[in-house]
Design an enzyme around this catalytic site. Structure first.
Site, PDB file in Angstrom:
ATOM      1  N   HIS A   7      25.124  47.267  37.954  1.00  0.00           N
ATOM      2  CA  HIS A   7      23.914  46.532  38.306  1.00  0.00           C
ATOM      3  C   HIS A   7      22.864  46.633  37.194  1.00  0.00           C
ATOM      4  O   HIS A   7      23.225  46.821  36.053  1.00  0.00           O
ATOM      5  CB  HIS A   7      23.407  46.966  39.684  1.00  0.00           C
ATOM      6  CG  HIS A   7      24.503  46.917  40.710  1.00  0.00           C
ATOM      7  ND1 HIS A   7      24.989  45.737  41.222  1.00  0.00           N
ATOM      8  CD2 HIS A   7      25.260  47.905  41.257  1.00  0.00           C
ATOM      9  CE1 HIS A   7      25.981  45.994  42.060  1.00  0.00           C
ATOM     10  NE2 HIS A   7      26.173  47.302  42.099  1.00  0.00           N
ATOM     11  N   GLU A  22      20.471  51.071  44.011  1.00  0.00           N
ATOM     12  CA  GLU A  22      21.700  51.605  43.408  1.00  0.00           C
ATOM     13  C   GLU A  22      21.600  51.647  41.887  1.00  0.00           C
ATOM     14  O   GLU A  22      22.018  52.618  41.248  1.00  0.00           O
ATOM     15  CB  GLU A  22      22.887  50.732  43.840  1.00  0.00           C
ATOM     16  CG  GLU A  22      24.209  51.115  43.217  1.00  0.00           C
ATOM     17  CD  GLU A  22      25.334  50.174  43.596  1.00  0.00           C
ATOM     18  OE1 GLU A  22      26.486  50.464  43.186  1.00  0.00           O
ATOM     19  OE2 GLU A  22      25.099  49.150  44.268  1.00  0.00           O
ATOM     20  N   HIS A  75      29.201  53.202  40.375  1.00  0.00           N
ATOM     21  CA  HIS A  75      28.552  52.517  41.498  1.00  0.00           C
ATOM     22  C   HIS A  75      28.322  53.483  42.640  1.00  0.00           C
ATOM     23  O   HIS A  75      28.885  54.581  42.673  1.00  0.00           O
ATOM     24  CB  HIS A  75      29.427  51.354  41.993  1.00  0.00           C
ATOM     25  CG  HIS A  75      29.502  50.227  41.031  1.00  0.00           C
ATOM     26  ND1 HIS A  75      28.680  49.132  41.100  1.00  0.00           N
ATOM     27  CD2 HIS A  75      30.287  50.030  39.948  1.00  0.00           C
ATOM     28  CE1 HIS A  75      28.960  48.315  40.097  1.00  0.00           C
ATOM     29  NE2 HIS A  75      29.933  48.842  39.377  1.00  0.00           N
ATOM     30  N   GLU A 138      32.994  54.417  43.100  1.00  0.00           N
ATOM     31  CA  GLU A 138      31.963  54.311  44.140  1.00  0.00           C
ATOM     32  C   GLU A 138      31.708  55.745  44.590  1.00  0.00           C
ATOM     33  O   GLU A 138      32.531  56.338  45.283  1.00  0.00           O
ATOM     34  CB  GLU A 138      32.447  53.460  45.317  1.00  0.00           C
ATOM     35  CG  GLU A 138      32.661  52.001  44.982  1.00  0.00           C
ATOM     36  CD  GLU A 138      31.394  51.160  45.024  1.00  0.00           C
ATOM     37  OE1 GLU A 138      30.279  51.724  45.137  1.00  0.00           O
ATOM     38  OE2 GLU A 138      31.520  49.925  44.935  1.00  0.00           O
TER      39      GLU A 138
END
Length: 175
Positions: A7, A22, A75, A138
């Site tokens: 991101h 995030e 992430h 993640e």
């Protein structure tokens, strides 16, 4: 080595129950991991070093152009319902190229204080378009209070970086 803090800029990524983004935590983990790798003499490139937008197409392109030894995208997950899920997952795309890499890194993450959900196939552009060994991590659910308490903790982020570095050392020793 290319590290990809997921991101950035206009793309906030998932949002915690308290409104934290995030993108903030992916950058912190990637920078910390890069710092630890550089201390060992590893050449590391980050797809972004500040809060700015980098397209999904550009991220694997960086690794491909540099002929990077490996690519890791960081992430933090989110579930449909707040406090509905917990743990971390390691994603790969191409079985031949990425599975050993994913298994090696994931095995080292076992020491983290969240549940290990294992390795899974993930059809993500940063993996799909990557010609280098590539995984997407993640590292907890940002919209789960228990996981977010860890994510915002410098200690947990240091544990992630340390275990990723150990996993990379094992992976490159084997290959």
């Amino acid at each position: 080595m290319v590290l990809d803090p997921g991101h950035g800029g206009s793309d906030s990524g998932a949002i915690s129950g308290t409104g934290q983004f995030e993108k903030t935590y992916t950058l912190k983990v990637a920078k910390l991991t890069a710092q630890k790798l550089r201390r060992l003499g590893t050449k590391v490139v980050l797809t972004r070093t500040s809060d700015h937008f980098v397209s999904l197409a550009k991220r694997p392109q960086i690794a491909n152009q540099l002929k990077a030894d490996a690519f890791i995208s960081f992430h933090f997950d989110s579930s449909g319902e707040q406090n509905d899920a917990s743990g971390f997952t390691t994603y790969y795309y191409q079985r031949q190229k990425d599975t050993t890499f994913a298994k090696t890194i994931n095995r080292n993450l076992d020491r983290l204080p969240l549940p290990n959900k294992g390795i899974r196939y993930g059809n993500f552009q940063v993996l799909r378009d990557n010609q280098r060994p590539a995984i997407l991590l993640e590292m907890g659910y940002i919209n789960t209070t228990k996981d977010f308490k860890r994510i915002k903790s410098a200690k947990y982020r240091d544990q992630i970086a340390t275990q990723v570095v150990k996993g990379l050392q094992q992976y490159f020793d084997q290959n």
